[in-house]
Design a protein around this motif. Structure first.
Motif, PDB file in Angstrom:
ATOM      1  N   TRP A 170      19.940 -40.634 -78.604  1.00  0.00           N
ATOM      2  CA  TRP A 170      20.078 -41.223 -77.276  1.00  0.00           C
ATOM      3  C   TRP A 170      21.565 -41.318 -76.900  1.00  0.00           C
TER       4      TRP A 170
ATOM      5  N   THR B 203      20.797 -34.901 -73.135  1.00  0.00           N
ATOM      6  CA  THR B 203      19.377 -35.197 -73.309  1.00  0.00           C
ATOM      7  C   THR B 203      18.592 -33.926 -73.603  1.00  0.00           C
TER       8      THR B 203
ATOM      9  N   ALA C  76      14.612 -39.699 -75.558  1.00  0.00           N
ATOM     10  CA  ALA C  76      16.009 -39.871 -75.144  1.00  0.00           C
ATOM     11  C   ALA C  76      16.016 -40.432 -73.732  1.00  0.00           C
TER      12      ALA C  76
END
Length: 511
Positions: free
Chosen positions: A310, A332, A348
């Motif tokens: 993330w 991402t 994410a």
């Protein structure tokens, strides 16, 4: 003649309206949870392998510090090496062994089976997340502290928004001063508002027991909870760069023992707590989450866990977070490819916005980021709707607008169906050689208008003349109206009446 044409047109319009009003089976809807993505690839195959090798090297050479003793014991027993500097290092063979044991193709359950989320392959699901400390009041154009009632209303809205597939705690209950009660009110508000899958976190390991007491009450018993755990633990088990978050790890261990799925969340910020190069920011996130895979599977092999790389982006001019940037979308998408490389369910951050209000900036940021996340085949797109001011503010109207936005995003993810029927020229022949020279009212058009096309609930597609005749409707005002209609009809609580009463008797519930 003109009257006949008008009647035919009116009849065709009535037929189209009637066709649109008929309910569709889930498998015939133009968009639905779990559409397969993977069409967009930010990384080459060589880039993926290079990131993987760098992550393994980082785990062997740098390792992670500050694991709790229980975690150290489990991971060293599995083969991790505790150095004199207190850092755990992870040999390549250990990581590969734990990857082989890790759960794949998991299902995140809802309280109703129709909301179950299949995280196999590149199936994509969109939802909320975050810990915003403010609610965006669009009518006053101001920010105020978020409350437990705001969280409940966000959950209620998600329950009625078809294109938002799960609800993870999106804001902090700032009206609850006691930390235990804040966690309990957070969990209650999420579960009272929706029967979709819920994600939450705990602010202290000592509060986890109370959380499961409440969950068992909602489920109707521990056995029913364990059979279908409908809440996952969003767990920031690392503090980037390359340190375990001791208390969060203790919470994670408790949640694993209680059968709760884990989101292994590594949230470094490129240029601040993660390296500035986008590729190396992914390397660090992957290394940290691989350490999480070792951690989880050394305690409970095959326990359901989401690979939550993330990484966030910094505006390097100021160091401030830039959640709505194009670089965020690339990070991402790259992370989604790494999840697929390992064959692990992944999640994410997706449609965040740096804008303070649901305006044009928010639209392009949320649209671009969600499209990239969806097309990359990310299983769980968190923070995809409602989030503003780089995660500091949550907006209920933006959540409603986001339902329309995500419908269009999912239509892009679905792509174009090329079949023998869809490319047949028979309809073209009929229209051009035998028919009126247009496809309006044709049986094929009527048949496909619901299954091939998606229509917004709030966005306006009228002509300027029609828009003027309708009183010049404003997009934000329409979102406010839809929000109010949903909340007016929403059940006060979707928790069983007796369980709800028992929960309120056990803890002070603010909403």
């Amino acid at each position: 003649m003109n009257e006949m044409v008008l009647n035919r047109r009116a009849g065709g319009r009535a037929a189209r309206v009637a066709a649109r009003s008929a309910p569709l089976a889930e498998n015939l809807r133009p968009v639905r949870p779990g559409l397969p993505g993977g069409q967009y690839k930010a990384l080459t195959d060589a880039g993926i392998k290079r990131i993987h090798e760098a992550a393994l090297e980082a785990l062997e050479v740098i390792g992670l510090s500050q694991a709790p003793q229980t975690g150290i014991d489990a991971m060293t027993k599995a083969g991790a090496i505790l150095g004199e500097d207190g850092r755990l290092r992870f040999p390549r063979a250990l990581v590969e062994d734990m990857l082989a044991k890790a759960a794949r193709g998991i299902t995140l359950f809802g309280r109703e089976t129709k909301y179950d989320l299949d995280l196999s392959g590149t199936k994509v699901h969109f939802g909320t997340a975050g810990a915003a400390v403010h609610i965006v009041d669009v009518e006053k154009r101001e920010y105020r502290e978020s409350t437990s009632k705001d969280l409940l209303q966000a959950s209620q809205l998600v329950h009625h928004l078809d294109n938002v597939h799960f609800f993870q705690r999106a804001m902090v209950c700032r009206d609850v001063e006691d930390n235990l009660l804040m966690d309990m009110n957070t969990l209650y508000a999420c579960c009272a508002g929706t029967t979709k899958h819920v994600g939450t976190s705990f602010s202290d390991p000592s509060f986890v027991g109370d959380g499961f007491e409440m969950l068992h009450m909602i489920a109707g018993g521990e056995d029913k909870w364990r059979a279908r755990p409908f809440v996952s633990n969003s767990n920031c088990f690392v503090v980037p760069p390359m340190k375990f978050a001791t208390e969060s790890c203790q919470t994670m261990e408790h949640c694993i023992r209680e059968g709760m799925p884990i989101l292994l969340l590594s949230a470094g910020q490129a240029g601040a707590t993660a390296p500035a190069p986008l590729a190396t920011a992914i390397v660090q996130a992957v290394a940290e989450c691989l350490a999480g895979v070792v951690y989880v599977n050394s305690i409970a092999p095959g326990h359901p866990a989401i690979f939550g790389t993330w990484p966030f982006v910094s505006d390097l001019r100021t160091g401030a977070m830039s959640g709505g940037s194009g670089e965020q979308g690339l990070l991402t998408a790259g992370c989604a490819q790494m999840h697929q490389f390992y064959g692990l369910p992944g999640g994410a951050a997706g449609g965040m916005s740096d804008s303070k209000l649901p305006d044009m900036q928010a639209g392009w940021e949320q649209g671009i980021l969600n499209v990239l996340a969806g097309l990359s085949g990310l299983n769980m797109v968190y923070e995809s709707v409602g989030m503003h001011a780089s995660l500091l503010g949550f907006c209920l109207e933006s959540l409603v607008l986001g339902d329309d936005l995500l419908g269009q995003v999912q239509r892009c993810v679905r792509g174009i169906d090329v079949t023998e029927d869809s490319v047949s020229i028979e309809t073209m022949r009929q229209v051009c050689l035998e028919g009126p020279g247009h496809y309006l009212g044709h049986a094929q058009t009527l048949e496909l208008m619901q299954t091939e096309y998606i229509y917004p609930a709030v966005a306006n597609r009228s002509s300027p003349k029609e828009w003027n005749e309708l009183g010049r409707p404003d997009l934000i005002q329409k979102a406010i109206e839809r929000k109010n209609r949903i909340l007016a009809d929403a059940a006060p609580s979707l928790i069983d009446f007796e369980a709800d009463a028992a929960i309120r008797a056990r803890w002070q519930i603010y909403c």
